[in-house]
Design an enzyme around this catalytic site. Structure first.
Site, PDB file in Angstrom:
ATOM      1  N   GLU A   1       4.986  -0.771   3.417  1.00 16.26           N
ATOM      2  CA  GLU A   1       5.180  -1.491   2.177  1.00 16.26           C
ATOM      3  C   GLU A   1       6.523  -1.979   2.216  1.00 16.26           C
ATOM      4  O   GLU A   1       7.152  -2.454   1.120  1.00 16.26           O
ATOM      5  CB  GLU A   1       4.747  -0.531   0.834  1.00 16.26           C
TER       6      GLU A   1
ATOM      7  N   ILE B   1       1.004  -1.212  -0.009  1.00 13.96           N
ATOM      8  CA  ILE B   1      -0.030   0.188  -0.090  1.00 13.96           C
ATOM      9  C   ILE B   1       0.969   1.337   0.113  1.00 13.96           C
ATOM     10  O   ILE B   1       1.720   1.376   0.819  1.00 13.96           O
ATOM     11  CB  ILE B   1      -0.818  -0.065   1.389  1.00 13.96           C
ATOM     12  N   HIS B   2       0.702   1.961  -1.019  1.00 15.19           N
ATOM     13  CA  HIS B   2       1.701   3.163  -1.115  1.00 15.19           C
ATOM     14  C   HIS B   2       0.966   4.585  -0.899  1.00 15.19           C
ATOM     15  O   HIS B   2       0.048   4.796  -1.416  1.00 15.19           O
ATOM     16  CB  HIS B   2       2.267   2.838  -2.772  1.00 15.19           C
ATOM     17  N   PRO B   3       1.608   5.459  -0.422  1.00 14.95           N
ATOM     18  CA  PRO B   3       3.287   5.261   0.241  1.00 14.95           C
ATOM     19  C   PRO B   3       3.200   5.055   1.638  1.00 14.95           C
ATOM     20  O   PRO B   3       2.539   5.844   2.452  1.00 14.95           O
ATOM     21  CB  PRO B   3       3.707   6.531  -0.117  1.00 14.95           C
TER      22      PRO B   3
END
Length: 464
Positions: A452, A446-448
């Site tokens: 991650e 899952i960014h940012p």
């Protein structure tokens, strides 16, 4: 932070037998409510002996009153102080001197804790649990004698009795002045560092005295990064040092004298407050267990329990911090209590699984498989929020320990950085389900986020 209160519950399918003589102890959190909801008649005894300084607290145990909850709220106060500093680099115009007021924070935290105390009282009443503010001892395996603050006695009988009395902090009894002039925290090295962190964070000059190493029993690479981080933010350390005496000066300051065990030299300094964090002892001595033949560990003073939390007397159960070999963690005890309630009510036979219990903050991981059969993936990383603020990220670090053979089942996971507890809570489910390194690599980040970084980790320690 688990159960420091003197807690006990009497559980029975039949009716209570009451005599007006005196009263007893309490149990903890969710067990009593669960058991009552399952059709059992439940009485819960709770009593707090004052600390050496005369401090008392309400219903809810250590975690709620003098442990995890107030600790995290004070930690949040420190984080907000850091955020104020960061804010200026993000364009916030802050005029004047920003300072922290301890009294305001303490009042707010204590008011919240009192609301939790009241909430526990209401829940017990709503769930038809008889609450008794009494300190109790066992007369026989079905009888409890309780004593109130006023000295009145009450006798209770029950088919089953559950003990969750927890522990109380230790003082270094060999140090003159330690008891008279110091206060305590609910645990040892891990909580000592957590307290030092938030005290430094709100602007207080804080020194940690370490007798040998920090976080004994923890991964020492991670322990070193934790103490490096604290030092970089201003916490001072006195390593390899043993306190020898504490004196109160006419000014009110405390003069602490200690010896450096490496050099043999004696040192001293003055402080406003002294906080001992040298472990805790289980609250089992005053329960009358020896007269009943309940087996106690000679080394730890804890109650020897089976997989179903039963003691050597099958109708007397114990869980939480007073159970021999059990993790001293509140969520673990809550889960064990709920499962025990279901078993006592005949609704389930499920036992507590004490393997793969996750730990947040400064908590030691369970001992896992022999590391010579493992592959360790690791990485340093820089949280995005640190970039504009130009904060030091040299201690932000991740380590994933996997079996070397096969699909590389993940054995352990370490995460050092912002929101570590929130990150690990999510990954704990995966580890409970037997996640492998391959599955970790197949996971889309899952960014940012800092989390991650775990799904990108690929460098092994063995590679150099």
């Amino acid at each position: 932070g688990s159960f420091h209160n003197n807690n006990m519950a009497a559980l029975c399918r039949g009716s209570h037998r009451w005599k007006k003589i005196n009263s007893f102890h309490v149990l903890k959190r969710k067990l009593t409510g669960n058991t009552a909801q399952l059709g059992q008649k439940v009485a819960v005894l709770d009593y707090v002996d004052p600390s050496a300084k005369g401090t008392k607290w309400g219903l809810g145990g250590t975690c709620v009153n003098v442990g995890c909850i107030p600790k995290k709220l004070m930690h949040q106060a420190a984080l907000l102080g850091t955020a104020v500093k960061d804010a200026q680099r993000y364009g916030w115009q802050i005029s004047g001197t920003v300072s922290h007021d301890w009294a305001t924070m303490a009042e707010a935290v204590q008011n919240y804790v009192k609301s939790l105390n009241w909430g526990h009282r209401v829940q017990l009443q709503d769930k038809k649990v008889t609450y008794l503010n009494l300190k109790g001892t066992l007369v026989d395996k079905h009888t409890i004698r309780g004593l109130s603050k006023a000295g009145k006695e009450t006798i209770l009988t029950a088919k089953n009795i559950v003990l969750a009395t927890g522990g109380r902090p230790k003082y270094p009894s060999n140090v003159p002045g330690a008891l008279e002039h110091g206060i305590t925290t609910c645990s040892h090295s891990d909580v000592a560092l957590e307290c030092a962190g938030f005290l430094t964070g709100i602007g207080l000059d804080t020194t940690v005295m370490v007798r040998t190493i920090a976080l004994r029993g923890f991964d020492q690479q991670m322990a070193g990064l934790v103490t490096d981080h604290l030092e970089s933010y201003g916490t001072r350390f006195e390593w390899k040092s043993v306190p020898t005496r504490v004196e109160k000066l006419s000014s009110g300051a405390l003069k602490v004298t200690w010896t450096n065990t490496q050099t043999g030299c004696e040192h001293s300094d003055t402080f406003d407050s002294l906080l001992w964090a040298v472990g805790r002892a289980p609250e089992t001595k005053a329960l009358g267990l020896d007269k009943l033949g309940v087996q106690i560990s000679k080394e730890t003073g804890k109650i020897i329990v089976g997989p179903d939390e039963s003691s050597s007397l099958p109708n007397i159960y114990a869980f939480g911090d007073i159970g021999e070999g059990r993790p001293e963690l509140t969520p673990t005890a809550i889960k064990a209590g709920r499962l025990l309630a279901h078993r006592l009510a005949g609704r389930s036979s499920e036992l507590m699984n004490y393997d793969n219990v996750r730990h947040s903050g400064s908590r030691p991981p369970r001992v896992i498989h022999s590391l010579h059969l493992s592959t360790v993936y690791h990485a340093f990383y820089k949280p995005l929020e640190f970039t504009v603020a130009q904060r030091d990220s040299s201690q932000c670090y991740i380590k994933v320990i996997c079996e070397r053979a096969g699909h590389q089942k993940i054995l352990g996971l370490h995460f050092l950085g912002p929101n570590a507890g929130e990150v690990l809570q999510g990954f704990s489910l995966a580890l409970q389900c037997g996640a492998t390194y391959r599955q970790l690599m197949q996971t889309v980040g899952i960014h940012p986020t800092s989390a991650e970084e775990l799904v990108k980790i690929n460098i092994t320690k063995r590679s150099g």
